[in-house]
Scaffold this motif. Sequence first.
Motif, mmCIF file in Angstrom:
data_model
loop_
_atom_site.group_PDB
_atom_site.id
_atom_site.type_symbol
_atom_site.label_atom_id
_atom_site.label_comp_id
_atom_site.label_asym_id
_atom_site.label_seq_id
_atom_site.Cartn_x
_atom_site.Cartn_y
_atom_site.Cartn_z
ATOM 1 N N PHE A 47 0.833 -1.202 0.000
ATOM 2 C CA PHE A 47 0.000 0.000 0.000
ATOM 3 C C PHE A 47 0.869 1.255 0.000
ATOM 4 N N ASP A 48 1.894 1.246 0.833
ATOM 5 C CA ASP A 48 2.815 2.384 0.908
ATOM 6 C C ASP A 48 3.495 2.612 -0.436
ATOM 7 N N GLY A 49 3.903 1.524 -1.103
ATOM 8 C CA GLY A 49 4.557 1.647 -2.397
ATOM 9 C C GLY A 49 3.640 2.209 -3.462
ATOM 10 N N ALA A 50 2.367 1.770 -3.453
ATOM 11 C CA ALA A 50 1.410 2.295 -4.431
ATOM 12 C C ALA A 50 1.142 3.773 -4.191
ATOM 13 N N LYS A 51 1.045 4.156 -2.935
ATOM 14 C CA LYS A 51 0.778 5.556 -2.608
ATOM 15 C C LYS A 51 1.966 6.437 -3.007
ATOM 16 N N ILE A 52 3.170 5.928 -2.842
ATOM 17 C CA ILE A 52 4.368 6.683 -3.227
ATOM 18 C C ILE A 52 4.351 7.002 -4.720
ATOM 19 N N VAL A 53 3.970 6.035 -5.543
ATOM 20 C CA VAL A 53 3.981 6.214 -6.996
ATOM 21 C C VAL A 53 2.869 7.143 -7.456
ATOM 22 N N LEU A 54 1.700 7.078 -6.827
ATOM 23 C CA LEU A 54 0.546 7.813 -7.326
ATOM 24 C C LEU A 54 0.308 9.147 -6.638
ATOM 25 N N GLN A 55 0.798 9.313 -5.420
ATOM 26 C CA GLN A 55 0.559 10.542 -4.666
ATOM 27 C C GLN A 55 1.008 11.800 -5.401
ATOM 28 N N PRO A 56 2.157 11.800 -6.106
ATOM 29 C CA PRO A 56 2.584 13.033 -6.784
ATOM 30 C C PRO A 56 1.713 13.457 -7.961
ATOM 31 N N ILE A 57 0.685 12.693 -8.332
ATOM 32 C CA ILE A 57 -0.274 13.159 -9.337
ATOM 33 C C ILE A 57 -1.118 14.209 -8.643
ATOM 34 N N THR A 58 -0.893 15.453 -8.984
ATOM 35 C CA THR A 58 -1.237 16.541 -8.078
ATOM 36 C C THR A 58 -2.677 17.017 -8.116
ATOM 37 N N ASP A 59 -3.410 16.780 -9.198
ATOM 38 C CA ASP A 59 -4.757 17.352 -9.285
ATOM 39 C C ASP A 59 -5.867 16.353 -9.000
ATOM 40 N N VAL A 60 -5.521 15.144 -8.579
ATOM 41 C CA VAL A 60 -6.542 14.154 -8.250
ATOM 42 C C VAL A 60 -6.660 14.017 -6.734
ATOM 43 N N ALA A 61 -7.792 13.475 -6.290
ATOM 44 C CA ALA A 61 -7.993 13.204 -4.867
ATOM 45 C C ALA A 61 -7.571 11.773 -4.584
ATOM 46 N N HIS A 62 -6.776 11.586 -3.555
ATOM 47 C CA HIS A 62 -6.287 10.260 -3.176
ATOM 48 C C HIS A 62 -7.046 9.820 -1.925
ATOM 49 N N LEU A 63 -7.950 8.857 -2.102
ATOM 50 C CA LEU A 63 -8.842 8.405 -1.033
ATOM 51 C C LEU A 63 -8.410 7.025 -0.554
ATOM 52 N N VAL A 64 -8.058 6.940 0.724
ATOM 53 C CA VAL A 64 -7.622 5.680 1.321
ATOM 54 C C VAL A 64 -8.817 5.026 2.001
ATOM 55 N N HIS A 65 -9.168 3.832 1.541
ATOM 56 C CA HIS A 65 -10.292 3.096 2.119
ATOM 57 C C HIS A 65 -9.748 2.160 3.190
ATOM 58 N N GLY A 66 -9.825 2.616 4.421
ATOM 59 C CA GLY A 66 -9.309 1.810 5.527
ATOM 60 C C GLY A 66 -9.271 2.616 6.803
ATOM 61 N N PRO A 67 -8.635 2.090 7.837
ATOM 62 C CA PRO A 67 -8.506 2.819 9.105
ATOM 63 C C PRO A 67 -7.697 4.100 8.934
ATOM 64 N N LEU A 68 -7.859 4.996 9.870
ATOM 65 C CA LEU A 68 -7.210 6.306 9.794
ATOM 66 C C LEU A 68 -5.693 6.188 9.755
ATOM 67 N N ALA A 69 -5.139 5.223 10.488
ATOM 68 C CA ALA A 69 -3.685 5.121 10.605
ATOM 69 C C ALA A 69 -3.009 4.857 9.271
ATOM 70 N N CYS A 70 -3.697 4.177 8.344
ATOM 71 C CA CYS A 70 -3.076 3.898 7.044
ATOM 72 C C CYS A 70 -2.768 5.192 6.303
ATOM 73 N N GLU A 71 -3.697 6.128 6.287
ATOM 74 C CA GLU A 71 -3.464 7.404 5.617
ATOM 75 C C GLU A 71 -2.414 8.220 6.361
ATOM 76 N N GLY A 72 -2.443 8.177 7.669
ATOM 77 C CA GLY A 72 -1.446 8.926 8.437
ATOM 78 C C GLY A 72 -0.044 8.424 8.206
ATOM 79 N N ASN A 73 0.095 7.126 7.925
ATOM 80 C CA ASN A 73 1.413 6.548 7.719
ATOM 81 C C ASN A 73 1.991 6.895 6.358
ATOM 82 N N SER A 74 1.141 7.180 5.384
ATOM 83 C CA SER A 74 1.642 7.332 4.021
ATOM 84 C C SER A 74 1.559 8.753 3.491
#
Length: 496
Positions: A47-74
Amino acid sequence: MSSLRAKIQDVFNEPACENNRGKDAKARKEGCSKPLTPGAAAGGCAFDGAKIVLQPITDVAHLVHGPLACEGNSWDNRGAASSGPTLWRTSFTTDLTELDVVMGQGERKLFKAIREIKEAYGPPAIFVYSTCVTALIGDDIEAVCKRAAAKFDLAVVPVNAPGFVGSKNLGNKLAGEALLEHVIGAVEPDDAGPYDINILGEFNLSGEFWLVKPLLDRLGIRVRACIPGDARYVDIAGAHRARAAMMVCSTALINLARKMEQRWGIPFFEGSFYGITDTSDALRNIAELLVKQGADPEILGRTELLIAEEEAIAWKKLAAYRPRLAGKRVLLNTGGVKSWSVVHALMEIGIEIVGTSVKKSTVEDKERIKQILKDDNHIFEQMAARELYATLSEHKADILLSGGRTQFVALKAKTPWLDINQERQHPYAGYDGMLELVRQIDLAIQNPIWCQVREPAPWDCRPAVGEELPRTKSESLTLHTVQEFAGTTANDFGEC
């Protein structure tokens, strides 16, 4: 889950990887990454690896479906930079709770979150990431994304890379699969030209791709899509109309480059923008690929003129640092493309490499290092903190270039340290980036603080044999506190 399993097996069976081609069928299915142990991230989950690759796409919303800690970690775990949109810096998560899991509310909560983001921000796309919890309870994010896309007339991209399926590197490749399946080819550009290229595996850390893009602009070469650094959704969606591609980090997106070549006939090569020679070679290779794809051969001549001009300027500026850094010894504790590209860049100005790690490096990366260093003794797979400390404390290196995890080892060994990994504060790509890298190394090594911290503390000093302490200090030496000696020089106590 069956579709996810098929994707993972497809990523493991990567024909563009020379190391993978040499394995038998059984070994190939096991992949290159070490298996994860329960409860251990092993340097980052899928999950962390996928978020690293896609997060820099700057004009889209990145929605994490899971507990709060997953988004806080990445969130914002790399120093990628944007030249415009800031939506990517906003955290979105369904914040799944135990009650949601027990009551089976995950998919409904996800659909509601997509609707809220659409109404509040109106992004061109929403990327939805599955996590360990939602994958284990069976939430079908692909079905929810498909329904939401039809309902809201919006691109909703499922990223099926829950953390438990493997390592961070596997997550990188699964992110590439998501782009291939749902994004690339979704928009047909009306301005495709013979000088369009893609840059793959470039994250624009500290904005360093902005040091390279002006060079391409001067040659009339348009970057149709830089994936993922400072990217826009519509640019990636039309990336299939590029004529050529350059792969910067093959360990992350080699599958994306290969499949784009298969589907749309976009040839690619692996190169680096670190160092003067590698930057020049990258520009030449881009021009040559474009000519093979039908571009006017005159671009080759213009490329050589640009290279000659930029190299002359760079070498003139670097001349001031040569006498100060010649013979200085550098220990590199990094990996991937930097394991060889930075080595080559530093050796160009006379810096000696005492060792470089090949962690997360491909077989091709390792071969390049061997060709550059001419000695396998300077290559190590992984160096434990204790060994790293011993190497530095014995003064076998003048500076350590690494990531933030080992900075305190260098500081404990009283050795200069410079961040070369994703958390770095300065851009090092291109001709100007090389000058900045050398300047930062010079500042770190020549900093007078190192002479001071290596000196013994005043209270550790002892008088020389046969020399008496000054009367005012010797009468009750054992009763005096350290503070009483403030302002006393080493001459008062003899040599250490």
